[in-house]
Design an enzyme around this catalytic site. Structure first.
Site, PDB file in Angstrom:
ATOM      1  N   ASP A  47       0.830  -1.207   0.000  1.00 56.55           N
ATOM      2  CA  ASP A  47       0.000   0.000   0.000  1.00 56.55           C
ATOM      3  C   ASP A  47       0.864   1.256   0.000  1.00 56.55           C
ATOM      4  O   ASP A  47       2.055   1.223   0.312  1.00 56.55           O
ATOM      5  CB  ASP A  47      -0.955   0.007   1.195  1.00 56.55           C
ATOM      6  N   GLU A  69      -0.571  -1.875   5.244  1.00 51.66           N
ATOM      7  CA  GLU A  69       0.330  -1.770   6.406  1.00 51.66           C
ATOM      8  C   GLU A  69       0.226  -0.400   7.047  1.00 51.66           C
ATOM      9  O   GLU A  69       0.427  -0.262   8.254  1.00 51.66           O
ATOM     10  CB  GLU A  69       1.776  -2.032   5.972  1.00 51.66           C
TER      11      GLU A  69
END
Length: 390
Positions: free
Chosen positions: A80, A138
C-alpha cells in the site's frame, strides 16, 4: 543452491526495477489496492503455486510447495501507499494525484516477487513449504497483518521474516535488534462537547476550548508523572479543531492524538490515564468527553533465538558490508502482529548510496534501486538459513 539463487536475482535486477517503477507510478491507498493486487497476482498466474486471497481484502498468500513439509517459512512484503503528493520529478513519478509510495513498499514488493520467482524455479530442490505474503494496508490501522492472522492461512507457519528499506542507512547495511525493535502505537480521538454561547456571557456557557486546552496540558504530565522514567512513552496531540469566531464560545472541539510505547504495561497505563483524564475534564468543566480508540499496532519484538541464528549468516553475506544491532526506534510497523504469534525477525535494509535527508513518509523520498537486489538476496539468505537449521 544458494549461490545459484543469488546469481539469479542479480541477473534480474532490470526486471525488479521495471516492476518497482510500475508500482511507484500507480500507487493505491490502504484497503483500496485493487489494481496493485491484480498486477502482482498476474505475475504468478501461470506459475506452479497456490494462491489464496484474504476474504474481502486485497492481500494474498502465494504458496510454494504446498503440503510438502511441516516446516513452513513465510516471507512478507507490503504494497500500500500513502496519501501524499510526490515532489520527486522522475520518469516514473506517481500518476495518482495525492498518493505516493513514500515508504518503500514498491521496493519491498518488487524484490519479494523476484525472490519468490527464483524459489519457484528451484522448488523441487527446496525441502520446505514457503508462503509469500503480499500484504495490503500496512499503513492504516488496524493493518493488513491482522487480516492474515485471522484468515487461518498462516496457522501452519513456523517461521516468518520481513524487511524494510531505510533511506538514512547506506546500501549494504542491515540493522537489527535482538528483541524489542519498534514501538507500538495507538491512534485516539477525543471529542469534547460543551454549551456554546456569546463571548460576552461565558457564565452562561460551558467552553469546549477551555476544557480541551486543559486536556492538552494535562496529558503532558501523564508520561512525566505516571510512567516509569526508564520505560519510554510518548503522547502526541496532533490535531486540535475548534474553529469559530472571536466572540463565540465554542461548543465542540475535536482532538486527534497518538501514543507510543515499547511495553504492554505502558500501553495499558497510558490508556487508563487518558480515560481518567477524560472523566476528570468532564466533571471539572461540565462538558461531555468521548474518547475513541481507532486502533494501532503492538510493539515489534524480534524473537532472540531466531536473531541469534540469522545474524551470523548475514554477516558472512558477500553483498552486505555492515550488519549491526540498533536500539529500539519509536516508529511502528504492523509486522509486529505476526511476531506476537510466529517466531521470526524483522530487519532494516539501507537504501541510499549516501544518507538521505528525506526520510520515510517524506514527499521527496527516494531510494537507490540497487537495494532491490539486496532486499531479494537477503530473503534468499534467510530462506537457506532456515532450511539449513535442521
Amino acid at each position: 543452491m544458494k549461490a545459484l539463487l543469488l546469481k539469479m536475482i542479480e541477473d534480474r535486477m532490470d526486471e525488479m526495477i521495471a516492476i518497482r517503477r510500475h508500482l511507484h507510478q500507480f500507487p493505491e491507498l490502504s484497503f483500496a489496492e485493487v489494481e496493485t493486487a491484480a498486477y502482482i497476482k498476474n505475475f504468478y498466474a501461470e506459475k506452479p503455486v497456490q494462491i489464496d486471497t484474504i476474504s474481502e481484502r486485497h492481500g494474498f498468500v502465494v504458496t510454494i510447495n504446498p503440503g510438502k513439509s511441516e516446516r513452513v517459512l513465510a516471507l512478507r512484503a507490503d504494497f500500500d501507499a500513502l496519501p501524499m503528493q510526490e515532489l520527486v520529478e522522475s520518469s516514473f513519478k506517481s500518476q495518482h494525484d495525492g498518493i505516493m509510495h513514500a515508504c518503500g513498499h514498491d521496493l519491498h514488493t518488487a524484490a519479494l516477487m523476484i525472490a519468490a520467482d527464483s524459489l519457484i524455479t528451484l522448488r523441487d530442490q527446496l525441502p520446505i513449504t514457503i508462503k509469500i505474503i503480499h500484504q495490503h494496508a500496512e499503513e492504516t490501522p488496524p493493518g493488513g497483518a491482522v487480516d492474515f492472522m485471522n484468515s487461518g492461512l498462516l496457522d501452519d507457519v513456523t517461521r516468518i521474516y520481513g524487511a524494510h528499506v531505510m533511506p538514512d542507512e547506506k546500501l549494504g547495511t542491515i540493522r537489527y535488534a535482538k528483541a524489542s525493535m519498534m514501538a507500538g502505537n495507538a491512534a485516539i480521538t477525543v471529542d469534547i462537547t460543551g454549551l456554546g454561547g456569546h463571548g460576552a456571557s461565558p457564565h452562561l456557557a460551558n467552553d469546549a476550548i477551555v476544557a480541551a486546552s486543559q486536556f492538552v496540558v494535562a496529558t503532558q504530565s501523564i508520561v512525566s508523572r505516571r510512567i516509569d522514567p526508564q520505560k519510554p512513552a510518548v503522547i502526541t496531540i496532533g490535531s486540535f479543531e475548534g474553529k469559530g469566531a472571536d466572540n463565540v464560545i465554542q461548543e465542540h472541539v475535536h482532538l486527534a492524538l497518538s501514543t507510543r510505547y515499547f511495553e504492554e504495561s505502558v500501553e495499558k497505563c497510558l490508556e487508563s490515564e487518558l480515560e481518567a483524564l477524560c472523566h476528570g475534564i468532564a466533571a471539572m468543566y461540565k462538558v461531555e468527553v468521548r474518547m475513541n480508540h481507532l486502533g494501532g499496532y503492538p510493539a515489534l519484538v524480534n524473537h532472540p533465538e531466531v536473531v541469534s541464528k540469522i545474524i551470523p549468516v548475514l554477516k558472512k553475506a558477500a553483498f552486505l558490508d555492515t550488519v549491526e544491532e540498533i536500539e529500539p526506534v519509536p516508529f511502528s510497523e504492523d509486522f509486529a502482529t505476526y511476531l506476537k504469534t510466529i517466531p521470526g525477525a524483522f530487519l532494516f535494509v539501507g537504501s541510499s548510496a549516501a544518507p538521505s535527508p528525506y526520510f520515510l513518509h517524506n514527499p521527496k523520498f527516494e531510494a537507490d534501486e540497487r537495494v532491490l537486489v539486496m532486499l531479494a538476496q537477503t530473503m534468499i539468505e534467510l530462506t537457506i538459513a532456515y532450511i539449513d537449521e535442521q
